[in-house]
Design an enzyme around this catalytic site. Structure first.
Site, PDB file in Angstrom:
ATOM      1  N   GLU A 108      -7.390   3.214  -6.861  1.00  0.00           N
ATOM      2  CA  GLU A 108      -8.240   2.803  -5.743  1.00  0.00           C
ATOM      3  C   GLU A 108      -9.676   2.920  -6.374  1.00  0.00           C
ATOM      4  O   GLU A 108      -9.892   3.195  -7.295  1.00  0.00           O
ATOM      5  CB  GLU A 108      -8.140   4.051  -4.563  1.00  0.00           C
ATOM      6  CG  GLU A 108      -9.127   3.948  -3.409  1.00  0.00           C
ATOM      7  CD  GLU A 108      -8.889   2.575  -2.786  1.00  0.00           C
ATOM      8  OE1 GLU A 108      -9.225   1.486  -3.127  1.00  0.00           O
ATOM      9  OE2 GLU A 108      -8.477   2.719  -1.581  1.00  0.00           O
ATOM     10  N   ARG A 145       0.033   9.338  -5.189  1.00  0.00           N
ATOM     11  CA  ARG A 145       0.479   8.634  -3.589  1.00  0.00           C
ATOM     12  C   ARG A 145       0.991   7.264  -3.902  1.00  0.00           C
ATOM     13  O   ARG A 145       2.067   6.844  -3.119  1.00  0.00           O
ATOM     14  CB  ARG A 145      -0.573   8.676  -2.737  1.00  0.00           C
ATOM     15  CG  ARG A 145      -1.747   7.803  -3.235  1.00  0.00           C
ATOM     16  CD  ARG A 145      -2.959   8.165  -2.266  1.00  0.00           C
ATOM     17  NE  ARG A 145      -4.201   7.414  -2.595  1.00  0.00           N
ATOM     18  CZ  ARG A 145      -5.152   8.036  -3.249  1.00  0.00           C
ATOM     19  NH1 ARG A 145      -5.043   9.094  -4.072  1.00  0.00           N
ATOM     20  NH2 ARG A 145      -6.224   7.293  -3.443  1.00  0.00           N
ATOM     21  N   ARG A 154       0.902  -1.120  -0.087  1.00  0.00           N
ATOM     22  CA  ARG A 154      -0.050  -0.167  -0.131  1.00  0.00           C
ATOM     23  C   ARG A 154       1.044   0.951  -0.069  1.00  0.00           C
ATOM     24  O   ARG A 154       1.927   1.079   0.631  1.00  0.00           O
ATOM     25  CB  ARG A 154      -1.031   0.203   0.949  1.00  0.00           C
ATOM     26  CG  ARG A 154      -1.934   1.285   1.064  1.00  0.00           C
ATOM     27  CD  ARG A 154      -2.728   1.396   2.419  1.00  0.00           C
ATOM     28  NE  ARG A 154      -3.548   2.695   2.149  1.00  0.00           N
ATOM     29  CZ  ARG A 154      -4.049   3.259   3.286  1.00  0.00           C
ATOM     30  NH1 ARG A 154      -3.960   3.033   4.599  1.00  0.00           N
ATOM     31  NH2 ARG A 154      -4.688   4.536   3.228  1.00  0.00           N
ATOM     32  N   HIS A 155       0.375   2.419  -0.546  1.00  0.00           N
ATOM     33  CA  HIS A 155       1.094   3.604  -0.638  1.00  0.00           C
ATOM     34  C   HIS A 155       1.586   4.085   0.679  1.00  0.00           C
ATOM     35  O   HIS A 155       0.875   3.630   1.714  1.00  0.00           O
ATOM     36  CB  HIS A 155       0.263   4.746  -1.400  1.00  0.00           C
ATOM     37  CG  HIS A 155      -0.801   4.734  -0.899  1.00  0.00           C
ATOM     38  ND1 HIS A 155      -1.250   5.958   0.178  1.00  0.00           N
ATOM     39  CD2 HIS A 155      -2.331   4.359  -1.187  1.00  0.00           C
ATOM     40  CE1 HIS A 155      -2.422   5.938   0.240  1.00  0.00           C
ATOM     41  NE2 HIS A 155      -2.875   5.253  -0.236  1.00  0.00           N
ATOM     42  N   GLY A 156       2.458   4.984   0.749  1.00  0.00           N
ATOM     43  CA  GLY A 156       2.478   5.765   2.077  1.00  0.00           C
ATOM     44  C   GLY A 156       1.316   6.852   2.371  1.00  0.00           C
ATOM     45  O   GLY A 156       0.630   6.881   1.507  1.00  0.00           O
ATOM     46  N   GLU A 157       1.681   7.102   3.645  1.00  0.00           N
ATOM     47  CA  GLU A 157       0.607   8.178   4.159  1.00  0.00           C
ATOM     48  C   GLU A 157       0.473   9.401   3.541  1.00  0.00           C
ATOM     49  O   GLU A 157       1.432  10.096   2.915  1.00  0.00           O
ATOM     50  CB  GLU A 157       0.780   8.333   5.672  1.00  0.00           C
ATOM     51  CG  GLU A 157      -0.018   9.323   6.551  1.00  0.00           C
ATOM     52  CD  GLU A 157       0.693   9.687   7.791  1.00  0.00           C
ATOM     53  OE1 GLU A 157       0.603   8.622   8.741  1.00  0.00           O
ATOM     54  OE2 GLU A 157       0.741  10.899   7.860  1.00  0.00           O
ATOM     55  N   THR A 158      -0.638   9.945   3.379  1.00  0.00           N
ATOM     56  CA  THR A 158      -1.068  11.335   2.811  1.00  0.00           C
ATOM     57  C   THR A 158      -1.603  12.248   3.868  1.00  0.00           C
ATOM     58  O   THR A 158      -1.975  11.705   4.890  1.00  0.00           O
ATOM     59  CB  THR A 158      -2.007  11.022   1.609  1.00  0.00           C
ATOM     60  OG1 THR A 158      -3.291  10.814   2.216  1.00  0.00           O
ATOM     61  CG2 THR A 158      -1.561  10.089   0.510  1.00  0.00           C
ATOM     62  N   PRO A 159      -1.704  13.361   3.734  1.00  0.00           N
ATOM     63  CA  PRO A 159      -2.291  14.387   4.309  1.00  0.00           C
ATOM     64  C   PRO A 159      -3.862  13.897   4.611  1.00  0.00           C
ATOM     65  O   PRO A 159      -4.414  14.210   5.772  1.00  0.00           O
ATOM     66  CB  PRO A 159      -2.294  15.834   3.632  1.00  0.00           C
ATOM     67  CG  PRO A 159      -1.151  15.648   2.556  1.00  0.00           C
ATOM     68  CD  PRO A 159      -1.045  14.106   2.373  1.00  0.00           C
ATOM     69  N   TRP A 160      -4.541  13.345   3.459  1.00  0.00           N
ATOM     70  CA  TRP A 160      -5.774  13.173   3.753  1.00  0.00           C
ATOM     71  C   TRP A 160      -5.995  11.696   4.519  1.00  0.00           C
ATOM     72  O   TRP A 160      -7.177  11.903   5.356  1.00  0.00           O
ATOM     73  CB  TRP A 160      -6.461  12.873   2.526  1.00  0.00           C
ATOM     74  CG  TRP A 160      -6.738  14.166   1.712  1.00  0.00           C
ATOM     75  CD1 TRP A 160      -6.212  15.351   1.756  1.00  0.00           C
ATOM     76  CD2 TRP A 160      -7.781  14.398   0.567  1.00  0.00           C
ATOM     77  NE1 TRP A 160      -6.619  16.305   0.981  1.00  0.00           N
ATOM     78  CE2 TRP A 160      -7.414  15.757   0.126  1.00  0.00           C
ATOM     79  CE3 TRP A 160      -8.516  13.516  -0.156  1.00  0.00           C
ATOM     80  CZ2 TRP A 160      -8.463  16.283  -1.030  1.00  0.00           C
ATOM     81  CZ3 TRP A 160      -9.357  13.880  -1.219  1.00  0.00           C
ATOM     82  CH2 TRP A 160      -9.268  15.595  -1.500  1.00  0.00           C
ATOM     83  N   ASN A 161      -5.272  10.954   4.700  1.00  0.00           N
ATOM     84  CA  ASN A 161      -5.132   9.817   5.575  1.00  0.00           C
ATOM     85  C   ASN A 161      -5.253  10.476   6.993  1.00  0.00           C
ATOM     86  O   ASN A 161      -6.056  10.028   7.758  1.00  0.00           O
ATOM     87  CB  ASN A 161      -3.921   8.987   5.528  1.00  0.00           C
ATOM     88  CG  ASN A 161      -3.977   8.173   4.345  1.00  0.00           C
ATOM     89  OD1 ASN A 161      -2.885   7.885   3.907  1.00  0.00           O
ATOM     90  ND2 ASN A 161      -5.119   7.825   3.795  1.00  0.00           N
TER      91      ASN A 161
END
Length: 297
Positions: A163, A138, A87-94
């Site tokens: 996604e 991402r 899975r991709h790394g963390e984003t601000p929206w996460n």
């Protein structure tokens, strides 16, 4: 004299945790654990509590040798493709709890650190032929970080690895979605696999057909090889359903988690590893990041 070693996970203020391997030579206290863990500068230096775990991540049961389970660079058999799905790394929206879907959100600082951590692990433990990635930023940045650490491997962008499209829910804070878009929210939670989401969103059936056929197509091109696929939480849960149709996945799909599948040319799927995030022992990860379904990380 043998030394007892155990994985300790401690909670940092906010929604982050960090994991570290501690030996019995250390006094297991907050201060000592913090002293041996490099905390990113944006974390507070104080821990709130410590929880012990026998191991990090959720490993799938397997009859294979420990070398395979531990991420060995042992050769892949000639009759299957081994796919390391990340899975991709963390984003601000996460962090904000916003629904991403197919909107193109970039990684944040933590996400980039997570990408480096998983990239270094993959470069050290596996021999990889090629990397495929969703074309969303991402995922693509995570894939390119892995490629760079693995000797400049080629990254192939594949829109079929995106996604789930979540229609009118995309861009909303999930906890507010019931009030802002009640029809789309109810469609999302309906549990009906053929229920699409207003605003162009996909049904679970559509997502299943798209991402499982994409992974099988990729596998057929690389029988006898080990490859990496970087994608999204909702997609990874769907791949689990294809490999383990009679089971429910344990835990959340965390950012940069490693999930290993083996696919044969005859469409047989085997899950070897699920939800392994042991490489995040110095980075931290979110327990509540939203990734495409109501329970993913």
């Amino acid at each position: 004299m043998s030394t007892l070693r155990t994985w300790c996970t401690f909670k940092l203020p906010g929604r982050f945790t960090a994991t570290r391997l501690i030996s019995s030579a250390h006094s297991v206290s907050v201060n000592n654990i913090l002293a041996c863990v490099k905390i990113p500068k944006h974390f507070c230096a104080e821990s709130e509590r410590i929880q012990r775990h026998s191991k990090p991540g959720n490993m799938a049961e397997s009859t294979e040798s420990p070398a395979v389970m531990n991420g060995s660079s042992a050769s892949v058999g000639p009759d299957y493709c081994e796919i390391i799905v990340v899975r991709h790394g963390e984003t601000p929206w996460n962090v904000q709890g916003k629904v991403q879907g197919q909107l193109d959100v970039e990684l944040n600082e933590v996400g980039r650190e997570q990408a480096v951590s998983v990239a270094e692990r993959l470069a050290k433990e596996f021999k990889i032929s090629v990397i495929y990635s969703s074309d969303l930023k991402r995922a693509l940045e995570t894939a390119q970080t892995i490629a760079n650490r693995c000797g400049g491997l080629k990254v192939i962008e594949d829109p079929e690895l995106r996604e789930r499209h979540l229609g009118d829910l995309q861009g909303l804070v999930f906890r507010e979605a019931a009030k802002v878009c009640p029809i789309a929210y109810q469609a999302f939670l309906s549990g009906k696999t053929d229920q699409d989401i207003p605003g162009g969103g996909e049904s679970l059936d559509q997502l299943y057909r798209r991402c499982t056929s994409a992974l099988q197509r990729i596998a057929r091109k690389h029988i006898g090889e080990r490859i990496v696929v970087v994608t999204h939480g909702g997609v990874i849960r769907t791949l689990y359903q294809r490999a383990c149709p009679n089971k429910k996945p344990e835990g959340k799909v965390l950012n940069t988690s490693i999930n290993i599948f083996r696919l044969t040319e005859k469409n047989k799927w085997v899950l070897k590893t699920w939800g392994d995030v042991s490489h995040l022992n110095q980075t931290g990860f979110l327990k509540s990041g939203f990734g495409g379904d109501s329970t993913s990380g």
